[in-house]
Design an enzyme around this catalytic site. Sequence first.
Site, PDB file in Angstrom:
ATOM      1  N   ASP A  11      31.712  17.513   9.559  1.00 11.97           N
ATOM      2  CA  ASP A  11      31.593  16.376   8.661  1.00 11.97           C
ATOM      3  C   ASP A  11      32.907  16.342   7.851  1.00 11.97           C
ATOM      4  OD1 ASP A  11      30.196  14.487   6.826  1.00 11.97           O
ATOM      5  OD2 ASP A  11      30.320  16.189   5.449  1.00 11.97           O
ATOM      6  N   ASP A  13      33.765  14.403   4.369  1.00  7.93           N
ATOM      7  CA  ASP A  13      33.651  14.515   2.902  1.00  7.93           C
ATOM      8  C   ASP A  13      32.711  15.669   2.539  1.00  7.93           C
ATOM      9  OD1 ASP A  13      34.610  11.562   1.640  1.00  7.93           O
ATOM     10  OD2 ASP A  13      33.960  11.530   3.723  1.00  7.93           O
ATOM     11  N   ASP A 170      27.426  18.913   4.975  1.00 12.67           N
ATOM     12  CA  ASP A 170      26.928  19.289   3.643  1.00 12.67           C
ATOM     13  C   ASP A 170      25.790  18.398   3.172  1.00 12.67           C
ATOM     14  OD1 ASP A 170      28.558  17.022   3.224  1.00 12.67           O
ATOM     15  OD2 ASP A 170      28.859  17.590   1.131  1.00 12.67           O
TER      16      ASP A 170
END
Length: 219
Positions: A11, A13, A170
Amino acid sequence: MTPPYKAVLFDLDGTLADTAPDLAAALNRMRLERGMDALPLAQLRPMASHGARGLIQVGFERSPDDPEYPVLRDEFLRNYANSICVHTRLFPGVGEILEHLGSRALPWGIVTNKVSNLTLQLLANLPMPGVPACVVSGDTTARPKPSPDPLLHAATLLELPASDCIYIGDDLRDMQAAHAAGMDAAAAAYGYCGHREPRRWGARYVLDEPLEFLQLGLV
Ligand SMILES: O=C(O)COP(=O)(O)O
């Protein structure tokens, strides 16, 4: 579904890169222009994995169904694009992971919900060791994460079965997307989880620091 994995998907960001300071700065410029106080980074950081939607929600208390949302969103995205990589850096340790993958000739890629023009603009400005073998953005496939489609598309681009890849993210939707794609997942607890509980997301691994990924010997 068992390590060692043949490819790693990240991922963007809150997992590969710490983009929150530039996202927060874009939002705070809008608040200051409206005579509002800047919000502290600590308050905005947990929303950074939710892009414009998350930041506008916390900064202006407007959700996507609010009539004012599209104008705020467009202004936010213009602001962010103008200063997309001023403070953004790879998280500490991520560079070492990418170097390790490069030294073993293992491909790695990025699967993000960020729209592709912003993803490509950020990647063009963010120094990193090596080049991603695939980049899949939020508008690359018809459905973004938590749909498995972006991860399946990434595996296709890597010419690997999804089960040979591991996805690190996240957010809960990252774990949901991975599991729906038949891919193992690692939760980046060092990212923008805020008060959310990455240990309850059903991830096979939880990383409190990026370098734990190498310490686990998964690649
Ligand atoms: O910009 C977003 O919507 C979030 O991006 P991410 O999927 O890389 O966390």
